[in-house]
Design a protein around this motif. Sequence first.
Motif, PDB file in Angstrom:
ATOM      1  N   ASN A  84       0.799  -1.224   0.000  1.00 65.65           N
ATOM      2  CA  ASN A  84       0.000   0.000   0.000  1.00 65.65           C
ATOM      3  C   ASN A  84       0.832   1.274   0.000  1.00 65.65           C
ATOM      4  OD1 ASN A  84      -2.310  -1.589   0.070  1.00 65.65           O
ATOM      5  ND2 ASN A  84      -2.198  -1.756   2.288  1.00 65.65           N
ATOM      6  N   ILE A  85       2.148   1.145   0.041  1.00 71.95           N
ATOM      7  CA  ILE A  85       3.001   2.326   0.000  1.00 71.95           C
ATOM      8  C   ILE A  85       3.627   2.425  -1.383  1.00 71.95           C
ATOM      9  CG2 ILE A  85       5.002   3.508   0.998  1.00 71.95           C
ATOM     10  CD1 ILE A  85       4.590   2.006   3.549  1.00 71.95           C
ATOM     11  N   ALA A  86       3.423   3.562  -2.017  1.00 67.58           N
ATOM     12  CA  ALA A  86       4.040   3.757  -3.333  1.00 67.58           C
ATOM     13  C   ALA A  86       5.556   3.749  -3.183  1.00 67.58           C
ATOM     14  CB  ALA A  86       3.579   5.079  -3.939  1.00 67.58           C
ATOM     15  N   PRO A  87       6.274   3.251  -4.191  1.00 68.80           N
ATOM     16  CA  PRO A  87       7.736   3.293  -4.132  1.00 68.80           C
ATOM     17  C   PRO A  87       8.231   4.737  -4.023  1.00 68.80           C
ATOM     18  CG  PRO A  87       6.974   1.912  -5.970  1.00 68.80           C
ATOM     19  CD  PRO A  87       5.771   2.625  -5.426  1.00 68.80           C
ATOM     20  N   ASP A  88       9.393   4.908  -3.382  1.00 70.47           N
ATOM     21  CA  ASP A  88      10.033   6.229  -3.352  1.00 70.47           C
ATOM     22  C   ASP A  88      10.817   6.410  -4.646  1.00 70.47           C
ATOM     23  OD1 ASP A  88       9.133   6.846  -0.830  1.00 70.47           O
ATOM     24  OD2 ASP A  88      10.932   6.118   0.185  1.00 70.47           O
ATOM     25  N   VAL A  89      10.627   7.547  -5.292  1.00 68.99           N
ATOM     26  CA  VAL A  89      11.381   7.836  -6.509  1.00 68.99           C
ATOM     27  C   VAL A  89      12.035   9.202  -6.373  1.00 68.99           C
ATOM     28  CG1 VAL A  89      11.327   8.020  -9.025  1.00 68.99           C
ATOM     29  CG2 VAL A  89       9.655   6.559  -7.857  1.00 68.99           C
ATOM     30  N   GLN A  90      13.332   9.239  -6.655  1.00 70.23           N
ATOM     31  CA  GLN A  90      14.044  10.509  -6.723  1.00 70.23           C
ATOM     32  C   GLN A  90      14.760  10.565  -8.066  1.00 70.23           C
ATOM     33  OE1 GLN A  90      16.330  10.066  -3.171  1.00 70.23           O
ATOM     34  NE2 GLN A  90      14.910  11.312  -1.968  1.00 70.23           N
ATOM     35  N   PHE A  91      14.842  11.760  -8.634  1.00 69.49           N
ATOM     36  CA  PHE A  91      15.458  11.827  -9.965  1.00 69.49           C
ATOM     37  C   PHE A  91      16.129  13.175 -10.178  1.00 69.49           C
ATOM     38  CE2 PHE A  91      11.320  13.761 -10.642  1.00 69.49           C
ATOM     39  CZ  PHE A  91      11.581  14.799 -11.536  1.00 69.49           C
ATOM     40  N   THR A  92      17.076  13.158 -11.111  1.00 70.65           N
ATOM     41  CA  THR A  92      17.734  14.370 -11.577  1.00 70.65           C
ATOM     42  C   THR A  92      17.764  14.321 -13.098  1.00 70.65           C
ATOM     43  OG1 THR A  92      19.191  14.190  -9.668  1.00 70.65           O
ATOM     44  CG2 THR A  92      19.791  15.801 -11.337  1.00 70.65           C
ATOM     45  N   ILE A  93      17.436  15.443 -13.712  1.00 72.40           N
ATOM     46  CA  ILE A  93      17.443  15.541 -15.183  1.00 72.40           C
ATOM     47  C   ILE A  93      18.659  16.345 -15.618  1.00 72.40           C
ATOM     48  CG2 ILE A  93      16.269  16.626 -17.146  1.00 72.40           C
ATOM     49  CD1 ILE A  93      14.691  14.327 -16.394  1.00 72.40           C
ATOM     50  N   GLU A  94      19.356  15.837 -16.636  1.00 75.61           N
ATOM     51  CA  GLU A  94      20.427  16.622 -17.261  1.00 75.61           C
ATOM     52  C   GLU A  94      19.981  16.927 -18.679  1.00 75.61           C
ATOM     53  OE1 GLU A  94      23.632  13.847 -17.213  1.00 75.61           O
ATOM     54  OE2 GLU A  94      23.022  13.266 -15.181  1.00 75.61           O
ATOM     55  N   GLY A  95      19.984  18.185 -19.036  1.00 77.81           N
ATOM     56  CA  GLY A  95      19.549  18.564 -20.384  1.00 77.81           C
ATOM     57  C   GLY A  95      18.339  19.466 -20.306  1.00 77.81           C
ATOM     58  N   GLU A  96      18.064  20.131 -21.407  1.00 75.51           N
ATOM     59  CA  GLU A  96      16.988  21.112 -21.457  1.00 75.51           C
ATOM     60  C   GLU A  96      15.670  20.444 -21.815  1.00 75.51           C
ATOM     61  OE1 GLU A  96      16.607  24.708 -21.100  1.00 75.51           O
ATOM     62  OE2 GLU A  96      18.242  24.055 -19.792  1.00 75.51           O
ATOM     63  N   LEU A  97      14.645  20.724 -21.036  1.00 79.18           N
ATOM     64  CA  LEU A  97      13.305  20.300 -21.415  1.00 79.18           C
ATOM     65  C   LEU A  97      12.702  21.359 -22.335  1.00 79.18           C
ATOM     66  CD1 LEU A  97      11.918  19.031 -18.002  1.00 79.18           C
ATOM     67  CD2 LEU A  97      12.695  17.657 -19.925  1.00 79.18           C
ATOM     68  N   LYS A  98      11.807  20.912 -23.180  1.00 81.28           N
ATOM     69  CA  LYS A  98      11.172  21.814 -24.126  1.00 81.28           C
ATOM     70  C   LYS A  98      10.349  22.869 -23.384  1.00 81.28           C
ATOM     71  CE  LYS A  98       7.949  20.022 -26.776  1.00 81.28           C
ATOM     72  NZ  LYS A  98       7.426  19.147 -27.820  1.00 81.28           N
ATOM     73  N   ASN A  99      10.436  24.114 -23.820  1.00 82.78           N
ATOM     74  CA  ASN A  99       9.585  25.155 -23.252  1.00 82.78           C
ATOM     75  C   ASN A  99       8.222  25.084 -23.932  1.00 82.78           C
ATOM     76  OD1 ASN A  99       8.171  27.608 -22.808  1.00 82.78           O
ATOM     77  ND2 ASN A  99      10.080  28.591 -22.226  1.00 82.78           N
ATOM     78  N   THR A 100       7.169  24.858 -23.134  1.00 85.73           N
ATOM     79  CA  THR A 100       5.835  24.674 -23.717  1.00 85.73           C
ATOM     80  C   THR A 100       4.873  25.784 -23.291  1.00 85.73           C
ATOM     81  OG1 THR A 100       5.136  23.304 -21.863  1.00 85.73           O
ATOM     82  CG2 THR A 100       6.135  22.173 -23.743  1.00 85.73           C
ATOM     83  N   ASP A 101       5.393  26.888 -22.756  1.00 82.16           N
ATOM     84  CA  ASP A 101       4.510  27.948 -22.250  1.00 82.16           C
ATOM     85  C   ASP A 101       3.489  28.394 -23.290  1.00 82.16           C
ATOM     86  OD1 ASP A 101       5.985  27.739 -20.017  1.00 82.16           O
ATOM     87  OD2 ASP A 101       6.990  29.684 -20.165  1.00 82.16           O
ATOM     88  N   GLU A 102       3.983  28.623 -24.498  1.00 83.66           N
ATOM     89  CA  GLU A 102       3.082  29.132 -25.536  1.00 83.66           C
ATOM     90  C   GLU A 102       2.010  28.104 -25.894  1.00 83.66           C
ATOM     91  OE1 GLU A 102       3.253  31.031 -30.053  1.00 83.66           O
ATOM     92  OE2 GLU A 102       5.108  30.316 -29.097  1.00 83.66           O
ATOM     93  N   ALA A 103       2.443  26.861 -26.124  1.00 87.33           N
ATOM     94  CA  ALA A 103       1.493  25.792 -26.458  1.00 87.33           C
ATOM     95  C   ALA A 103       0.505  25.566 -25.312  1.00 87.33           C
ATOM     96  CB  ALA A 103       2.247  24.503 -26.778  1.00 87.33           C
ATOM     97  N   ASP A 104       1.013  25.608 -24.079  1.00 93.41           N
ATOM     98  CA  ASP A 104       0.146  25.423 -22.916  1.00 93.41           C
ATOM     99  C   ASP A 104      -0.939  26.491 -22.873  1.00 93.41           C
ATOM    100  OD1 ASP A 104       1.595  23.244 -22.154  1.00 93.41           O
ATOM    101  OD2 ASP A 104       2.623  24.223 -20.475  1.00 93.41           O
ATOM    102  N   ASN A 105      -0.540  27.739 -23.095  1.00 93.64           N
ATOM    103  CA  ASN A 105      -1.506  28.831 -23.022  1.00 93.64           C
ATOM    104  C   ASN A 105      -2.531  28.765 -24.152  1.00 93.64           C
ATOM    105  OD1 ASN A 105      -0.635  30.101 -20.632  1.00 93.64           O
ATOM    106  ND2 ASN A 105       1.082  31.025 -21.723  1.00 93.64           N
ATOM    107  N   ILE A 106      -2.097  28.368 -25.338  1.00 95.17           N
ATOM    108  CA  ILE A 106      -3.030  28.210 -26.460  1.00 95.17           C
ATOM    109  C   ILE A 106      -4.070  27.137 -26.132  1.00 95.17           C
ATOM    110  CG2 ILE A 106      -3.228  27.386 -28.856  1.00 95.17           C
ATOM    111  CD1 ILE A 106      -0.488  28.780 -29.364  1.00 95.17           C
TER     112      ILE A 106
END
Length: 222
Positions: A84-106
């Motif tokens: 009944n306990i979800a696994p613990d997950v920790q993460f680090t991302i290296e690299g640029e994620l896509k900027n989606t501000d414009e698409a999100d707002n549209i």
Amino acid sequence: AAMELPPSHYSVTRAAALAAGYVCHRLGGPGHGLALRAVRHARRQDIDGVGRKYYLELVLEDIMDNDRTVNCTAEVLYHLGNKNIAPDVQFTIEGELKNTDEADNIFYNRVKSLEKELVAENIPDSHGNVSPEMQPIQLLAWVASGYVIWQNSTENTKFQLAQIKHVKQVKRSDEYLEFDYKILLHEIVSQDIIPWQMTVLWHPQHGVQVTRDSRQPKHASE
């Protein structure tokens, strides 16, 4: 000590699928989702009285643009014995994620301005197609299902979103968008297809939240 495991080892691919789902839930939205491209490196450690921990080096790809990848290191801890306990997950991302501000707002403004609530079904359709205007709805389901997958995963499961059976927008008086999804999750180990309901809130500034989710009886998918 942690033991090296081959990247293709079944237990590694399960932990990696869980980690990818979790990362997608935390970072994704209707303009951007992440999926597992490859496992570069994996170690596993048994921690007495606590559980099993996986140390993973992953490559994640943009669901809509497979050429865009980021590297990700993740740790997944499955707790001993307690389902009944979800696994613990920790993460680090290296690299640029896509900027989606414009698409999100549209997308946000488009849905907010609809005369009638958005309703759709069978995404993708039986030919695997998704119409361009439904892509944000599908990505939102990917991101939200990452939460469901995280909450329900064990060392013996590997979930993936198979299809949106039905989605309906729920009118709200505040600034959030709310969608009620009926999805099918593919559990790859048992080859089960599991119907699931999830209520999803989204706002461009606040990310994706799953406020309710529940496994549905099998016959609900027919």
